[in-house]
Design a protein around this motif. Structure first.
Motif, PDB file in Angstrom:
ATOM      1  N   GLY A 171       4.923  -2.815  -4.544  1.00 48.75           N
ATOM      2  CA  GLY A 171       4.139  -1.597  -4.437  1.00 48.75           C
ATOM      3  C   GLY A 171       4.313  -0.606  -5.578  1.00 48.75           C
ATOM      4  O   GLY A 171       3.338  -0.229  -6.238  1.00 48.75           O
ATOM      5  N   VAL A 177      -1.826   1.522 -11.327  1.00 51.10           N
ATOM      6  CA  VAL A 177      -3.060   2.052 -10.741  1.00 51.10           C
ATOM      7  C   VAL A 177      -3.173   3.556 -10.971  1.00 51.10           C
ATOM      8  O   VAL A 177      -4.264   4.084 -11.218  1.00 51.10           O
ATOM      9  CB  VAL A 177      -3.118   1.727  -9.230  1.00 51.10           C
ATOM     10  CG1 VAL A 177      -4.293   2.432  -8.562  1.00 51.10           C
ATOM     11  CG2 VAL A 177      -3.226   0.223  -9.017  1.00 51.10           C
ATOM     12  N   ALA A 178      -2.050   4.269 -10.909  1.00 52.30           N
ATOM     13  CA  ALA A 178      -2.063   5.720 -11.072  1.00 52.30           C
ATOM     14  C   ALA A 178      -2.504   6.143 -12.468  1.00 52.30           C
ATOM     15  O   ALA A 178      -2.941   7.282 -12.663  1.00 52.30           O
ATOM     16  CB  ALA A 178      -0.687   6.292 -10.765  1.00 52.30           C
ATOM     17  N   GLY A 213       1.591   0.400  -8.177  1.00 49.98           N
ATOM     18  CA  GLY A 213       1.195   1.795  -8.060  1.00 49.98           C
ATOM     19  C   GLY A 213       1.263   2.538  -9.373  1.00 49.98           C
ATOM     20  O   GLY A 213       0.393   3.359  -9.682  1.00 49.98           O
ATOM     21  N   VAL A 247       2.708   8.895  -5.934  1.00 52.14           N
ATOM     22  CA  VAL A 247       1.711   9.839  -6.451  1.00 52.14           C
ATOM     23  C   VAL A 247       1.377  10.950  -5.459  1.00 52.14           C
ATOM     24  O   VAL A 247       0.710  11.922  -5.828  1.00 52.14           O
ATOM     25  CB  VAL A 247       0.396   9.109  -6.839  1.00 52.14           C
ATOM     26  CG1 VAL A 247       0.673   8.028  -7.851  1.00 52.14           C
ATOM     27  CG2 VAL A 247      -0.312   8.548  -5.621  1.00 52.14           C
ATOM     28  N   VAL A 276       2.359   1.798  -3.363  1.00 51.69           N
ATOM     29  CA  VAL A 276       1.364   2.255  -4.338  1.00 51.69           C
ATOM     30  C   VAL A 276       1.113   3.752  -4.193  1.00 51.69           C
ATOM     31  O   VAL A 276       1.004   4.488  -5.184  1.00 51.69           O
ATOM     32  CB  VAL A 276       0.045   1.474  -4.178  1.00 51.69           C
ATOM     33  CG1 VAL A 276      -1.085   2.133  -4.945  1.00 51.69           C
ATOM     34  CG2 VAL A 276       0.224   0.032  -4.663  1.00 51.69           C
ATOM     35  N   VAL A 277       1.051   4.231  -2.948  1.00 48.79           N
ATOM     36  CA  VAL A 277       0.671   5.619  -2.676  1.00 48.79           C
ATOM     37  C   VAL A 277       1.838   6.599  -2.798  1.00 48.79           C
ATOM     38  O   VAL A 277       1.687   7.704  -3.324  1.00 48.79           O
ATOM     39  CB  VAL A 277       0.033   5.726  -1.273  1.00 48.79           C
ATOM     40  CG1 VAL A 277      -0.138   7.174  -0.865  1.00 48.79           C
ATOM     41  CG2 VAL A 277      -1.303   5.021  -1.254  1.00 48.79           C
ATOM     42  N   SER A 326      -6.607   6.637   4.616  1.00 48.72           N
ATOM     43  CA  SER A 326      -6.261   6.543   3.197  1.00 48.72           C
ATOM     44  C   SER A 326      -7.503   6.632   2.320  1.00 48.72           C
ATOM     45  O   SER A 326      -7.487   7.283   1.268  1.00 48.72           O
ATOM     46  CB  SER A 326      -5.515   5.232   2.927  1.00 48.72           C
ATOM     47  OG  SER A 326      -5.059   5.167   1.605  1.00 48.72           O
ATOM     48  N   PRO A 356      -4.719   5.097  -6.199  1.00 48.72           N
ATOM     49  CA  PRO A 356      -3.760   4.470  -5.280  1.00 48.72           C
ATOM     50  C   PRO A 356      -4.182   4.539  -3.809  1.00 48.72           C
ATOM     51  O   PRO A 356      -3.920   3.605  -3.047  1.00 48.72           O
ATOM     52  CB  PRO A 356      -2.475   5.279  -5.522  1.00 48.72           C
ATOM     53  CG  PRO A 356      -2.589   5.734  -6.930  1.00 48.72           C
ATOM     54  CD  PRO A 356      -4.048   6.046  -7.104  1.00 48.72           C
ATOM     55  N   GLY A 370       0.811  -1.214   0.000  1.00 49.79           N
ATOM     56  CA  GLY A 370       0.000   0.000   0.000  1.00 49.79           C
ATOM     57  C   GLY A 370       0.840   1.257   0.000  1.00 49.79           C
ATOM     58  O   GLY A 370       0.555   2.214  -0.724  1.00 49.79           O
ATOM     59  N   THR A 423      -6.633   1.825  -3.295  1.00 45.60           N
ATOM     60  CA  THR A 423      -5.929   0.540  -3.280  1.00 45.60           C
ATOM     61  C   THR A 423      -5.244   0.311  -1.939  1.00 45.60           C
ATOM     62  O   THR A 423      -5.268  -0.794  -1.387  1.00 45.60           O
ATOM     63  CB  THR A 423      -4.884   0.499  -4.410  1.00 45.60           C
ATOM     64  OG1 THR A 423      -5.522   0.765  -5.660  1.00 45.60           O
ATOM     65  CG2 THR A 423      -4.200  -0.850  -4.469  1.00 45.60           C
ATOM     66  N   HIS A 424      -4.623   1.365  -1.419  1.00 39.41           N
ATOM     67  CA  HIS A 424      -3.960   1.281  -0.115  1.00 39.41           C
ATOM     68  C   HIS A 424      -4.970   0.897   0.970  1.00 39.41           C
ATOM     69  O   HIS A 424      -4.705  -0.002   1.798  1.00 39.41           O
ATOM     70  CB  HIS A 424      -3.324   2.629   0.223  1.00 39.41           C
ATOM     71  CG  HIS A 424      -2.500   2.620   1.462  1.00 39.41           C
ATOM     72  ND1 HIS A 424      -2.223   3.765   2.177  1.00 39.41           N
ATOM     73  CD2 HIS A 424      -1.904   1.609   2.140  1.00 39.41           C
ATOM     74  CE1 HIS A 424      -1.492   3.458   3.223  1.00 39.41           C
ATOM     75  NE2 HIS A 424      -1.279   2.158   3.229  1.00 39.41           N
TER      76      HIS A 424
END
Length: 479
Positions: free
Chosen positions: A152, A159-160, A156, A34, A30-31, A91, A167, A27, A170-171
């Motif tokens: 991640g 997903v972005a 990420g 961005v 992923v975050v 999140s 993201p 997570g 998703t997190h």
């Protein structure tokens, strides 16, 4: 996943904690890429956008001590799941944040939630660990972060492409999955324990260890120094300064810097499981010194020869060394705590986070005034201190001999014997471990002892262990 394949000596719930670490690492990966871009959409400056990243780390550091105090009143499972739910909720809300200020506050709340999980998870890990299996247990726990950290950014990036808000969703989803896994894992573990006649009393809190007592142990001091150096070099400098170094000095593209970082991450994943076995067989102190030494060696060669081949070699050295030091330091802290809790756990965790924050700042300041080679040189004292402290011998109390027998009886609790550590001139309890893999929250006093003292009872009847706790064999820490 082969890396997380069940090892019979590692309790089942530790694998659940490792899976949650995968969710957290995944997570965050992923975050993280961005967040600055998403923050700039609110029309703020680059400095303000970067503060969204900083406040997460800052609140994580501050709230770690608060989490350790909460663990004096509430059980680990409650704090752990509460922290995950807080991080997931923050999140989820951040994905729909209407203003920059609300995004900033929500990321701060996410840092608090992550700190609650990390400290509670570490305390659970230490209570599940034994001197014989601490390295393998720590390697399983840490492997989750490594796997999530690699996957991640890859996920990420994909997903972005859908949306900058995706993201965050998703997190939140990965953390909710982590909560479900932990809940089911502990329920299953409790049912197995109940079938074996072991009743858990989650209202019973572990004995607390003061920070002063922990700092009195050379092993603990060496562990936090190693954790600080690992955060400074292996996490902070590696992920912030190395991409700039590749672009500025080597003249490589972002793709090249990405490949270089992937080399180090893959090495860590490959090494973590063997490192756990070596920490248990070869010993805590040798592996701590070995790992810290490789981090130092990587800094020296990169400062002297700043080329691409040497950089790749350095990533390998930092990957192997950082993983060995990370597993060995966690196992050492588990030995020092011996099933106890308290602020030493928060301090151990915070040293890594502080190192991660300070390393890039100091090295970046040196780069701005001088060169990258001098910046890497400036990191050498931090790594050297970790090596020196790891080389200093320390003593730990030996555990039960192989002939020892553990028997659960429904007799009255009997006092706990003490063992003298002549190296320090202090007494250290011969702490026991739970009979079943399912509950470190059940305490089993040992006996007998000529000097009675009160013992907590846990459950409908007092459960006691009849065990021969080795009193005489103190050994130089290979643990």
């Amino acid at each position: 996943m082969r890396l997380l394949r069940r090892d019979s000596v590692v309790p089942g719930p530790v694998y659940a904690l490792a899976f949650v670490n995968v969710c957290i690492g995944l997570g965050y990966g992923v975050v993280a890429p961005v967040i600055p871009v998403f923050a700039r959409d609110f029309g703020v400056s680059d400095l303000a956008a970067s503060s969204v990243v900083s406040i997460y780390a800052f609140t994580r550091v501050l709230s770690s001590f608060g989490a350790s105090r909460l663990l004096m009143r509430f059980d680990e499972r409650t704090i752990l799941t509460s922290g995950l739910l807080l991080a997931a909720t923050s999140s989820l809300a951040a994905a729909f944040a209407p203003t920059f200020l609300s995004l900033l506050l929500l990321r701060a709340a996410g840092g608090v939630g992550t700190a609650m999980f990390t400290v509670a998870g570490q305390q659970l890990l230490f209570r599940y660990s034994t001197p014989e299996t601490g390295g393998r247990t720590a390697s399983v726990f840490q492997s989750g972060f490594l796997i999530g950290g690699v996957l991640g950014p890859v996920i990420g990036g994909a997903v972005a492409l859908v949306s900058l808000r995706a993201p965050f969703l998703t997190h939140a989803l990965t953390l909710i999955v982590g909560v479900a896994v932990v809940w089911f894992a502990f329920r299953s573990s409790d049912r197995k324990d109940a079938a074996n006649g072991v009743v858990h009393d989650t209202t019973t809190r572990p004995e607390m260890m003061t920070l002063r007592s922990a700092l009195g142990h050379r092993g603990f001091r060496a562990s936090i120094a190693s954790n600080f150096a690992n955060g400074w070099v292996g996490n902070g400098v590696r992920f912030t300064l190395i991409p700039l170094f590749v672009a500025t000095v080597i003249g490589g593209s972002p793709f090249v810097s990405g490949l270089v970082l992937v080399v180090g991450a893959v090495v860590q994943i490959v090494v973590v499981k063997p490192a756990g076995k070596l920490v248990d067989s070869w010993g805590r102190r040798p592996m701590l010194a070995f790992g810290s030494g490789l981090i130092l060696l990587g800094l020296v060669v990169l400062a002297l020869v700043p080329t691409l081949p040497i950089l790749v070699l350095t990533m390998v050295l930092w990957g192997v060394g950082g993983t060995c030091a990370m597993v060995a330091s966690a196992a050492t802290v588990g030995d020092v705590l011996a099933g106890r809790g308290g602020s030493p756990i928060a301090v151990y965790q915070v040293t890594f986070d502080v190192g991660t924050m300070l390393g890039p700042l100091v090295a970046g300041a040196v780069v701005a005034q001088a060169s990258y080679s001098l910046a890497f040189t400036a990191c050498i004292p931090v790594a050297a201190l970790a090596v020196l402290l790891a080389l200093r011998p320390w003593r730990t109390v030996a555990v039960s001999t192989p002939e020892s027998k553990v028997v659960v009886t429904e007799e009255s609790a009997v006092p706990t014997p003490t063992i003298h550590d002549h190296h320090f001139g202090k007494e250290d309890r011969c702490h026991n471990r739970s009979l079943s893999v399912g509950s470190p929250t059940t305490s089993y006093p040992t006996g007998p002892d000529p000097s009675p003292e009160p013992v907590e009872q846990t459950g409908p009847t007092a459960l006691s262990l009849s065990t021969s706790c080795a009193r005489s064999s103190e050994r130089e820490s290979t643990s």
